[in-house]
Design a protein around this motif. Structure first.
Motif, PDB file in Angstrom:
ATOM      1  N   VAL A   1       4.358 -16.397  33.859  1.00 58.31           N
ATOM      2  CA  VAL A   1       3.805 -15.852  32.634  1.00 58.31           C
ATOM      3  C   VAL A   1       4.265 -16.722  31.468  1.00 58.31           C
ATOM      4  O   VAL A   1       5.443 -16.996  31.308  1.00 58.31           O
ATOM      5  N   VAL A   2       3.312 -17.185  30.662  1.00 55.59           N
ATOM      6  CA  VAL A   2       3.632 -17.972  29.482  1.00 55.59           C
ATOM      7  C   VAL A   2       3.692 -17.035  28.292  1.00 55.59           C
ATOM      8  O   VAL A   2       2.818 -16.196  28.105  1.00 55.59           O
ATOM      9  N   SER A   3       4.730 -17.167  27.492  1.00 62.45           N
ATOM     10  CA  SER A   3       4.901 -16.318  26.328  1.00 62.45           C
ATOM     11  C   SER A   3       4.399 -17.045  25.085  1.00 62.45           C
ATOM     12  O   SER A   3       4.887 -18.127  24.755  1.00 62.45           O
ATOM     13  N   TYR A   4       3.416 -16.462  24.425  1.00 62.73           N
ATOM     14  CA  TYR A   4       2.891 -17.027  23.191  1.00 62.73           C
ATOM     15  C   TYR A   4       3.470 -16.244  22.016  1.00 62.73           C
ATOM     16  O   TYR A   4       3.689 -15.037  22.108  1.00 62.73           O
ATOM     17  N   PRO A   5       3.691 -16.888  20.888  1.00 59.05           N
ATOM     18  CA  PRO A   5       4.258 -16.191  19.732  1.00 59.05           C
ATOM     19  C   PRO A   5       3.300 -15.152  19.160  1.00 59.05           C
ATOM     20  O   PRO A   5       2.074 -15.262  19.322  1.00 59.05           O
ATOM     21  N   LYS A   6       3.862 -14.181  18.492  1.00 57.24           N
ATOM     22  CA  LYS A   6       3.063 -13.143  17.850  1.00 57.24           C
ATOM     23  C   LYS A   6       2.068 -13.800  16.907  1.00 57.24           C
ATOM     24  O   LYS A   6       2.398 -14.735  16.186  1.00 57.24           O
ATOM     25  N   GLY A   7       0.828 -13.334  16.949  1.00 54.34           N
ATOM     26  CA  GLY A   7      -0.220 -13.883  16.110  1.00 54.34           C
ATOM     27  C   GLY A   7      -0.984 -15.033  16.741  1.00 54.34           C
ATOM     28  O   GLY A   7      -1.996 -15.467  16.205  1.00 54.34           O
ATOM     29  N   ASP A   8      -0.529 -15.515  17.890  1.00 49.16           N
ATOM     30  CA  ASP A   8      -1.205 -16.613  18.583  1.00 49.16           C
ATOM     31  C   ASP A   8      -2.453 -16.067  19.273  1.00 49.16           C
ATOM     32  O   ASP A   8      -2.393 -15.086  20.015  1.00 49.16           O
ATOM     33  N   LEU A   9      -3.586 -16.692  19.022  1.00 50.02           N
ATOM     34  CA  LEU A   9      -4.862 -16.254  19.602  1.00 50.02           C
ATOM     35  C   LEU A   9      -4.806 -16.189  21.121  1.00 50.02           C
ATOM     36  O   LEU A   9      -5.462 -15.350  21.745  1.00 50.02           O
ATOM     37  N   ARG A  10      -4.009 -17.053  21.731  1.00 47.31           N
ATOM     38  CA  ARG A  10      -3.937 -17.079  23.198  1.00 47.31           C
ATOM     39  C   ARG A  10      -3.378 -15.789  23.774  1.00 47.31           C
ATOM     40  O   ARG A  10      -3.636 -15.470  24.936  1.00 47.31           O
ATOM     41  N   ARG A  11      -2.652 -15.014  22.989  1.00 47.70           N
ATOM     42  CA  ARG A  11      -2.209 -13.697  23.476  1.00 47.70           C
ATOM     43  C   ARG A  11      -3.424 -12.818  23.759  1.00 47.70           C
ATOM     44  O   ARG A  11      -3.519 -12.179  24.799  1.00 47.70           O
ATOM     45  N   MET A  12      -4.368 -12.787  22.813  1.00 49.56           N
ATOM     46  CA  MET A  12      -5.579 -11.995  23.007  1.00 49.56           C
ATOM     47  C   MET A  12      -6.405 -12.562  24.156  1.00 49.56           C
ATOM     48  O   MET A  12      -6.912 -11.807  24.996  1.00 49.56           O
ATOM     49  N   LEU A  13      -6.525 -13.871  24.204  1.00 52.60           N
ATOM     50  CA  LEU A  13      -7.302 -14.495  25.276  1.00 52.60           C
ATOM     51  C   LEU A  13      -6.700 -14.200  26.641  1.00 52.60           C
ATOM     52  O   LEU A  13      -7.434 -13.979  27.610  1.00 52.60           O
ATOM     53  N   SER A  14      -5.380 -14.169  26.737  1.00 53.83           N
ATOM     54  CA  SER A  14      -4.748 -13.875  28.026  1.00 53.83           C
ATOM     55  C   SER A  14      -5.015 -12.436  28.455  1.00 53.83           C
ATOM     56  O   SER A  14      -5.210 -12.163  29.639  1.00 53.83           O
ATOM     57  N   VAL A  15      -5.067 -11.516  27.497  1.00 51.92           N
ATOM     58  CA  VAL A  15      -5.400 -10.121  27.812  1.00 51.92           C
ATOM     59  C   VAL A  15      -6.847 -10.032  28.289  1.00 51.92           C
ATOM     60  O   VAL A  15      -7.135  -9.391  29.307  1.00 51.92           O
ATOM     61  N   LEU A  16      -7.758 -10.672  27.569  1.00 53.27           N
ATOM     62  CA  LEU A  16      -9.166 -10.649  27.967  1.00 53.27           C
ATOM     63  C   LEU A  16      -9.359 -11.284  29.339  1.00 53.27           C
ATOM     64  O   LEU A  16     -10.093 -10.757  30.180  1.00 53.27           O
ATOM     65  N   ALA A  17      -8.698 -12.408  29.572  1.00 52.38           N
ATOM     66  CA  ALA A  17      -8.804 -13.080  30.871  1.00 52.38           C
ATOM     67  C   ALA A  17      -8.251 -12.206  31.986  1.00 52.38           C
ATOM     68  O   ALA A  17      -8.810 -12.175  33.087  1.00 52.38           O
ATOM     69  N   ALA A  18      -7.161 -11.501  31.716  1.00 51.48           N
ATOM     70  CA  ALA A  18      -6.585 -10.615  32.733  1.00 51.48           C
ATOM     71  C   ALA A  18      -7.554  -9.485  33.069  1.00 51.48           C
ATOM     72  O   ALA A  18      -7.789  -9.180  34.237  1.00 51.48           O
ATOM     73  N   ILE A  19      -8.136  -8.875  32.040  1.00 47.37           N
ATOM     74  CA  ILE A  19      -9.098  -7.796  32.280  1.00 47.37           C
ATOM     75  C   ILE A  19     -10.294  -8.325  33.065  1.00 47.37           C
ATOM     76  O   ILE A  19     -10.796  -7.661  33.971  1.00 47.37           O
ATOM     77  N   ASP A  20     -10.725  -9.522  32.739  1.00 47.06           N
ATOM     78  CA  ASP A  20     -11.896 -10.116  33.377  1.00 47.06           C
ATOM     79  C   ASP A  20     -11.634 -10.512  34.829  1.00 47.06           C
ATOM     80  O   ASP A  20     -12.547 -10.501  35.646  1.00 47.06           O
TER      81      ASP A  20
END
Length: 95
Positions: free
Chosen positions: A4-23
């Motif tokens: 698991v890669v940890s992205y800083p708060k506010g980093d767009l990749r946090r949202m993208l990782s959630v969307l990718a996980a759901i997908d």
């Protein structure tokens, strides 16, 4: 998942990782998305809501299961995958 890669708060990749996980996770429950992303439940829940409000991503919740119905007009599935696999000089994660 151990990579698991940890992205800083506010980093767009946090949202993208959630969307990718759901997908990509079969029967994507909150617990499974948390395990896949390494984010806490509250953050995942907030990012799902933000994706819908700010990017018009359509995520349906049926009981405990999330389904990504439409990536919306802002994101493309292929572009999200590229961002998460290091194509844009970002650390790679397994979406």
């Amino acid at each position: 998942m151990t990579d698991v890669v940890s992205y800083p708060k506010g980093d767009l990749r946090r949202m993208l990782s959630v969307l990718a996980a759901i997908d990509s996770v079969p029967d994507a429950t909150l617990v499974k998305v948390v395990a896949r992303t390494g984010l806490d439940k509250k953050t995942v829940t907030n990012l799902i809501a933000q994706a819908g409000e700010q990017a018009e991503v359509k995520i349906i919740k049926t009981g405990p299961v999330y389904t990504l119905e439409d990536w919306g007009p802002v994101f493309k599935r292929s572009g999200a995958k590229m961002a998460l696999t290091g194509a844009f000089n970002a650390p790679a994660v397994n979406p």
